[in-house]
Write an enzyme that holds these catalytic residues in place. Sequence first.
Site, PDB file in Angstrom:
ATOM      1  N   ASP A   2      25.960 -16.131 -27.099  1.00 56.31           N
ATOM      2  CA  ASP A   2      25.578 -16.994 -25.996  1.00 56.31           C
ATOM      3  C   ASP A   2      24.802 -16.260 -24.904  1.00 56.31           C
ATOM      4  O   ASP A   2      25.148 -15.140 -24.565  1.00 56.31           O
ATOM      5  CB  ASP A   2      26.858 -17.562 -25.370  1.00 56.31           C
ATOM      6  CG  ASP A   2      26.796 -19.053 -25.302  1.00 56.31           C
ATOM      7  OD1 ASP A   2      25.694 -19.567 -25.102  1.00 56.31           O
ATOM      8  OD2 ASP A   2      27.849 -19.678 -25.456  1.00 56.31           O
ATOM      9  N   HIS A  19      16.153 -15.610 -28.113  1.00 57.26           N
ATOM     10  CA  HIS A  19      16.750 -15.638 -29.458  1.00 57.26           C
ATOM     11  C   HIS A  19      16.284 -14.422 -30.260  1.00 57.26           C
ATOM     12  O   HIS A  19      17.052 -13.817 -31.005  1.00 57.26           O
ATOM     13  CB  HIS A  19      16.384 -16.941 -30.180  1.00 57.26           C
ATOM     14  CG  HIS A  19      16.967 -18.162 -29.521  1.00 57.26           C
ATOM     15  ND1 HIS A  19      18.288 -18.236 -29.134  1.00 57.26           N
ATOM     16  CD2 HIS A  19      16.424 -19.354 -29.176  1.00 57.26           C
ATOM     17  CE1 HIS A  19      18.528 -19.426 -28.582  1.00 57.26           C
ATOM     18  NE2 HIS A  19      17.403 -20.127 -28.593  1.00 57.26           N
ATOM     19  N   LEU A 113      31.903  -4.187 -45.121  1.00 60.11           N
ATOM     20  CA  LEU A 113      32.104  -5.083 -43.978  1.00 60.11           C
ATOM     21  C   LEU A 113      31.738  -6.498 -44.406  1.00 60.11           C
ATOM     22  O   LEU A 113      30.675  -6.705 -44.984  1.00 60.11           O
ATOM     23  CB  LEU A 113      31.187  -4.630 -42.823  1.00 60.11           C
ATOM     24  CG  LEU A 113      31.031  -5.535 -41.609  1.00 60.11           C
ATOM     25  CD1 LEU A 113      32.332  -5.576 -40.803  1.00 60.11           C
ATOM     26  CD2 LEU A 113      29.906  -5.048 -40.688  1.00 60.11           C
TER      27      LEU A 113
END
Length: 218
Positions: A2, A19, A113
């Site tokens: 965010d 972005h 991961l």
Amino acid sequence: MDGNGRWAQRRWLPRAAGHRQGVAVLTPLLEAAGRAGVKTLTLYAFSTENWERPESEVKTLMRLFLETARKKVPELNERGARLRFLGRREGLPGRVLEALEEAERLTAGNDSLDVYIALNYGGRAEIVDAARRMAADGVPPEDIDEEKFARYLYAPDVPEVDLVIRTSGELRVSNFLLWQIAYAEFYVTETLWPDFSPEEFMQALRSFAARSRRRGGV
Ligand code: FPP
């Protein structure tokens, strides 16, 4: 992730620039997560509510997802990350879905991961979709318990969430992993996502490690 819009606004840049910067911070963060021994990380990239944004921003984001997949997936694969998609497949542009599914296939054998990309994701939608699938399977009501229900979620192997990191100071859950965050700890920071650094990520982990988790006990 965010605060991309605000990051751009403060620099008199279009939201898309925020972005893009949001993508740029991903690699160092994933490296830090790997080094710290984190086993699973979920990135909330696009919610079921994000379709309400102006069409031009939605299009820009979809293009960015494709571009990011093209650039980052080979790199993540080399580092041994396993990528998984989390969200409603219906409604996503075909090319985006294909890129995600290709990334899943390519990295399926990796185990350093697990990186879940939540795209067209909503926690309530996930719960409703699970209930629908259970009904379609004809599961009798008396057979439904928490364990069984969890098996019908988008990715049943997503472990319970330990820590939610919320950037840009928002004090909301915003429909994120509603089922899985039942006992999650929160780390909220004013830092906007494009400024979120590996150092602050480590700070969040230290904050988490210092907490005592009682999960309803004493
Ligand atoms: C929220 O900030 C951010 C988004 C809706 C998009 C996040 C996506 C990326 C950074 C791309 C990453 C791609 C992948 C595949 C992981 P906001 O626009 O709500 O910012 P604001 O709250 O300041 O307006």
